[in-house]
Design a protein around this motif. Structure first.
Motif, mmCIF file in Angstrom:
data_model
loop_
_atom_site.group_PDB
_atom_site.id
_atom_site.type_symbol
_atom_site.label_atom_id
_atom_site.label_comp_id
_atom_site.label_asym_id
_atom_site.label_seq_id
_atom_site.Cartn_x
_atom_site.Cartn_y
_atom_site.Cartn_z
ATOM 1 N N SER A 262 0.818 -1.212 0.000
ATOM 2 C CA SER A 262 0.000 0.000 0.000
ATOM 3 C C SER A 262 0.853 1.264 0.000
ATOM 4 O O SER A 262 0.387 2.340 -0.369
ATOM 5 N N LYS A 263 2.108 1.134 0.414
ATOM 6 C CA LYS A 263 3.029 2.266 0.442
ATOM 7 C C LYS A 263 3.911 2.321 -0.807
ATOM 8 O O LYS A 263 4.832 3.141 -0.880
ATOM 9 N N ASN A 264 3.670 1.429 -1.756
ATOM 10 C CA ASN A 264 4.474 1.358 -2.982
ATOM 11 C C ASN A 264 5.943 1.068 -2.696
ATOM 12 O O ASN A 264 6.823 1.496 -3.450
ATOM 13 N N THR A 265 6.214 0.372 -1.614
ATOM 14 C CA THR A 265 7.579 -0.008 -1.274
ATOM 15 C C THR A 265 7.857 -1.405 -1.818
ATOM 16 O O THR A 265 7.172 -2.355 -1.437
ATOM 17 N N PRO A 266 8.827 -1.567 -2.711
ATOM 18 C CA PRO A 266 9.136 -2.905 -3.232
ATOM 19 C C PRO A 266 9.468 -3.866 -2.101
ATOM 20 O O PRO A 266 10.158 -3.499 -1.146
ATOM 21 N N LEU A 267 8.974 -5.098 -2.231
ATOM 22 C CA LEU A 267 9.171 -6.101 -1.191
ATOM 23 C C LEU A 267 9.628 -7.419 -1.811
ATOM 24 O O LEU A 267 9.044 -7.892 -2.782
ATOM 25 N N CYS A 268 10.674 -7.983 -1.220
ATOM 26 C CA CYS A 268 11.188 -9.289 -1.620
ATOM 27 C C CYS A 268 10.982 -10.269 -0.470
ATOM 28 O O CYS A 268 11.503 -10.052 0.631
ATOM 29 N N GLY A 269 10.227 -11.317 -0.711
ATOM 30 C CA GLY A 269 9.971 -12.318 0.314
ATOM 31 C C GLY A 269 10.932 -13.493 0.205
ATOM 32 O O GLY A 269 11.243 -13.950 -0.902
ATOM 33 N N VAL A 270 11.410 -13.960 1.348
ATOM 34 C CA VAL A 270 12.264 -15.153 1.404
ATOM 35 C C VAL A 270 11.689 -16.100 2.452
ATOM 36 O O VAL A 270 10.946 -15.688 3.339
ATOM 37 N N LEU A 271 12.083 -17.369 2.375
ATOM 38 C CA LEU A 271 11.385 -18.424 3.102
ATOM 39 C C LEU A 271 11.576 -18.392 4.618
ATOM 40 O O LEU A 271 10.613 -18.490 5.368
ATOM 41 N N GLY A 272 12.806 -18.303 5.082
ATOM 42 C CA GLY A 272 13.060 -18.441 6.509
ATOM 43 C C GLY A 272 12.889 -19.885 6.958
ATOM 44 O O GLY A 272 12.768 -20.804 6.151
ATOM 45 N N GLY A 273 12.857 -20.090 8.267
ATOM 46 C CA GLY A 273 12.868 -21.438 8.824
ATOM 47 C C GLY A 273 11.506 -22.096 8.888
ATOM 48 O O GLY A 273 10.465 -21.443 8.842
ATOM 49 N N GLY A 274 11.533 -23.419 9.005
ATOM 50 C CA GLY A 274 10.326 -24.210 9.151
ATOM 51 C C GLY A 274 10.706 -25.664 9.340
ATOM 52 O O GLY A 274 11.417 -26.234 8.509
ATOM 53 N N TYR A 275 10.252 -26.258 10.462
ATOM 54 C CA TYR A 275 10.654 -27.627 10.818
ATOM 55 C C TYR A 275 9.451 -28.381 11.369
ATOM 56 O O TYR A 275 9.528 -29.050 12.388
ATOM 57 N N ASN A 276 8.330 -28.244 10.683
ATOM 58 C CA ASN A 276 7.075 -28.781 11.193
ATOM 59 C C ASN A 276 7.117 -30.296 11.333
ATOM 60 O O ASN A 276 7.811 -30.991 10.594
#
Length: 326
Positions: A262-276
């Motif tokens: 909503s702020k027009n700020t570019p965003l890059c998503g990365v996975l991070g941890g997960g050990y379900n």
């Protein structure tokens, strides 16, 4: 237009069969995203160059990984055997976050299907993290003149200690980590904004703390945001200590993504941890990042304003549009 997503078969490295790290998730997540029609093709990254890596890591450390000369004690700290497959993965996955960050500059949002290796510091790896891909990509974007001020939002259950250490004397990068107080690493670093959570915190309290701190972050202007979307906050995670539900994780991702979109700020998503405890559940949880990024692929200004009101539960008042949550 489909969400730009980065993946490569090298993300699935060959490690010892009894390793706690679920390395298969990177390939299975890619299959899941295709089967769910969230993506129809992946962008393929090159190896990250040593020049680019050296903006966030020492040449000596990079060489010790590339040449596989790193000592046994250091390998144990990382948690992976440093073999050819892991070396390829480390260079490729870091290149993946660099590529995803460039795609986010062009498309406003993009993501990797790996990344978030936030325990790696300038001189060493740790906690299943070889190279700090977000730090490397941050330095890359800045070196190319694409951005100046960068925000790193790290919502993994573990503190992003390596990231905050790399940027501890850099005012152009703001690190925000909201993590479990009693979890790894035992000794926490001082980032720019650290929120330590008690064990067994549940959705309502977690999301309130997140919203409050997002509103704080909104007081400053950033050119770019990296979002480390770890799902080890889930109540069935083997290495987490929080009690966040599926819906809590989904809502968390929506809050972060929609706020900065909503702020027009570019965003890059990365996975991070997960050990379900459940591998299928792990894939589903990780996919929420990509699903929510895909759903937000709209650009109408009125919709952007509505997003902020919906996310923060603000009452819309007559005549005003408003672009932010603050």
């Amino acid at each position: 237009m489909k969400l730009p997503v980065v993946n490569h078969q090298d993300y699935v490295a060959k490690i010892n069969d009894d390793n706690k790290f679920p390395i298969r998730k990177f390939g299975e997540l890619a299959n899941y995203l295709v089967n769910q029609k969230i993506v129809d093709r992946f962008y393929k990254p090159d190896y990250c160059s040593e020049e680019t890596l050296s903006r966030a890591h020492s040449l000596e450390y990079i060489a010790s990984i590339k040449k596989k000369t790193i000592d046994t004690k250091s390998q144990k700290k990382i948690g992976f055997p440093i073999n050819d497959s892991v070396v390829n993965r480390s260079f490729r996955a870091t290149g993946g976050t660099v590529l995803a960050s460039k795609l986010a500059i062009d498309h406003r949002i993009a993501c990797n299907t790996a990344g978030g290796s936030h325990h790696a510091t300038y001189n060493e790896g740790a906690g299943y993290c070889v190279f700090n891909d977000v730090a490397v990509a941050t330095r890359y974007l800045q070196s190319k003149g694409y951005v100046k001020n960068v925000l790193i939002v790290d919502l993994d259950v573990h503190q992003g200690n390596g990231t905050s250490d790399i940027f501890k004397n850099d005012k152009s990068v703001f690190t925000f980590s909201m993590h479990c107080k009693s979890n790894y690493p035992a000794k926490k670093n001082n980032g720019d904004l650290d929120i330590s959570l008690d064990d067994n915190i549940e959705d309502e309290e977690y999301l309130k703390k997140l919203k409050d701190n997002i509103l704080l972050l909104n007081k400053e202007k950033y050119d770019f945001v990296f979002y480390v979307a770890g799902v080890d906050i889930h109540h069935e995670d083997r290495l987490g200590k929080l009690k966040i539900t599926d819906e809590g994780i989904n809502k968390r991702d929506q809050i972060v993504i929609e706020n900065f979109y909503s702020k027009n700020t570019p965003l890059c998503g990365v996975l991070g941890g997960g050990y379900n405890k459940s591998f299928d559940k792990l894939i589903e949880l990780h996919s929420m990042l990509h699903k929510n990024l895909s759903l937000i692929h709209i650009s109408e200004p009125t919709r952007q304003a509505e997003i902020s009101y919906a996310v923060f539960g603000l009452e819309k008042k007559g005549g005003g549009g408003g672009g932010g949550g603050g």
